[in-house]
Motif scaffolding. Structure first.
Motif, PDB file in Angstrom:
ATOM      1  N   THR A   7       0.846  -1.179   0.030  1.00 51.12           N
ATOM      2  CA  THR A   7       0.081   0.228   0.004  1.00 51.12           C
ATOM      3  C   THR A   7       1.018   1.178  -0.348  1.00 51.12           C
ATOM      4  OG1 THR A   7      -1.837   1.171   1.039  1.00 51.12           O
ATOM      5  CG2 THR A   7      -0.394   0.074   2.430  1.00 51.12           C
ATOM      6  N   VAL A  16      -5.203   6.431  -0.554  1.00 51.73           N
ATOM      7  CA  VAL A  16      -4.406   5.103  -0.236  1.00 51.73           C
ATOM      8  C   VAL A  16      -4.755   4.344  -1.628  1.00 51.73           C
ATOM      9  CG1 VAL A  16      -4.603   3.063   1.035  1.00 51.73           C
ATOM     10  CG2 VAL A  16      -5.159   5.508   2.147  1.00 51.73           C
ATOM     11  N   PHE A  18      -3.260   0.583  -3.693  1.00 52.64           N
ATOM     12  CA  PHE A  18      -2.498  -0.757  -3.617  1.00 52.64           C
ATOM     13  C   PHE A  18      -1.973  -1.237  -4.780  1.00 52.64           C
ATOM     14  CE2 PHE A  18      -6.125  -0.057  -0.644  1.00 52.64           C
ATOM     15  CZ  PHE A  18      -5.642  -0.613   0.515  1.00 52.64           C
ATOM     16  N   TRP A  25      -1.654   1.029  -9.973  1.00 54.62           N
ATOM     17  CA  TRP A  25      -2.163   1.155  -8.310  1.00 54.62           C
ATOM     18  C   TRP A  25      -3.635   1.311  -8.521  1.00 54.62           C
ATOM     19  CZ3 TRP A  25       1.089   0.878  -4.669  1.00 54.62           C
ATOM     20  CH2 TRP A  25       2.684   0.905  -4.897  1.00 54.62           C
ATOM     21  N   GLU A  27      -7.153   2.105  -5.773  1.00 53.24           N
ATOM     22  CA  GLU A  27      -7.976   2.311  -4.533  1.00 53.24           C
ATOM     23  C   GLU A  27      -8.638   1.308  -4.143  1.00 53.24           C
ATOM     24  OE1 GLU A  27     -10.417   5.660  -5.450  1.00 53.24           O
ATOM     25  OE2 GLU A  27      -9.101   6.611  -6.699  1.00 53.24           O
ATOM     26  N   ILE A  29      -8.562  -2.554  -2.674  1.00 51.65           N
ATOM     27  CA  ILE A  29      -7.705  -3.524  -1.828  1.00 51.65           C
ATOM     28  C   ILE A  29      -7.870  -4.813  -2.454  1.00 51.65           C
ATOM     29  CG2 ILE A  29      -9.318  -4.014  -0.037  1.00 51.65           C
ATOM     30  CD1 ILE A  29      -6.422  -4.357   1.711  1.00 51.65           C
ATOM     31  N   SER A  32      -5.658  -5.875  -5.206  1.00 50.65           N
ATOM     32  CA  SER A  32      -4.199  -5.992  -5.071  1.00 50.65           C
ATOM     33  C   SER A  32      -3.526  -7.346  -5.516  1.00 50.65           C
ATOM     34  CB  SER A  32      -3.917  -5.830  -3.507  1.00 50.65           C
ATOM     35  OG  SER A  32      -4.512  -4.677  -2.842  1.00 50.65           O
ATOM     36  N   GLU A  79      -4.904  -0.169   9.061  1.00 57.96           N
ATOM     37  CA  GLU A  79      -5.061  -0.503   7.664  1.00 57.96           C
ATOM     38  C   GLU A  79      -6.450  -0.766   7.566  1.00 57.96           C
ATOM     39  OE1 GLU A  79      -2.583   0.398   6.136  1.00 57.96           O
ATOM     40  OE2 GLU A  79      -1.197   0.114   7.633  1.00 57.96           O
ATOM     41  N   ARG A  82      -7.519   2.987   6.816  1.00 59.12           N
ATOM     42  CA  ARG A  82      -6.941   3.438   5.771  1.00 59.12           C
ATOM     43  C   ARG A  82      -7.609   3.016   4.362  1.00 59.12           C
ATOM     44  NH1 ARG A  82      -1.906   2.472   3.818  1.00 59.12           N
ATOM     45  NH2 ARG A  82      -1.820   4.529   3.009  1.00 59.12           N
ATOM     46  N   THR A  83      -8.203   1.848   4.247  1.00 61.77           N
ATOM     47  CA  THR A  83      -9.069   1.441   3.176  1.00 61.77           C
ATOM     48  C   THR A  83     -10.393   1.982   3.145  1.00 61.77           C
ATOM     49  OG1 THR A  83      -9.829  -0.495   4.458  1.00 61.77           O
ATOM     50  CG2 THR A  83      -7.833  -0.835   3.092  1.00 61.77           C
TER      51      THR A  83
END
Length: 97
Positions: A7, A16, A18, A25, A27, A29, A32, A79, A82-83
């Motif tokens: 991240t 944020v 991933f 990248w 946004e 998760i 990922s 975390e 953050r997500t």
């Protein structure tokens, strides 16, 4: 060893993000690329720390995740926040969408 993803924060808006399977990248998760093991995690972090990415993202680091019913879920509360975005302003961040 637990599953891990990389991240960071996107420089243009601070969101944020991933690291994804294609080296981009996201946004989300759930997009990922997941590392299973210490060596795989080191490879992911090295890729995310490439000097040419300094103009796209800042502060890449590994986080532990686990497979949940709805996909990947961070194992640490920090975390998880953050997500989802700010917890004190529900009108901001990902939850406002």
């Amino acid at each position: 060893m637990s599953l891990q993803v990389v991240t960071a924060n996107r420089l243009d808006d601070g969101l944020v993000v991933f690291l994804t399977a294609d080296g981009g990248w996201s946004e989300n998760i759930h997009d990922s690329r997941v590392a299973d093991g210490k060596e795989a995690a080191a490879v992911l972090l090295k890729e995310a720390s490439a000097p040419e990415l300094d103009v796209v993202i800042v502060g890449p680091y590994l986080i532990d995740v686990e497979q949940g019913d709805g996909g990947l879920v961070p194992t640490k509360y920090r975390e998880v926040l953050r997500t989802k975005g700010p917890s004190v302003r529900q009108d901001l961040g990902y939850q406002a969408v």
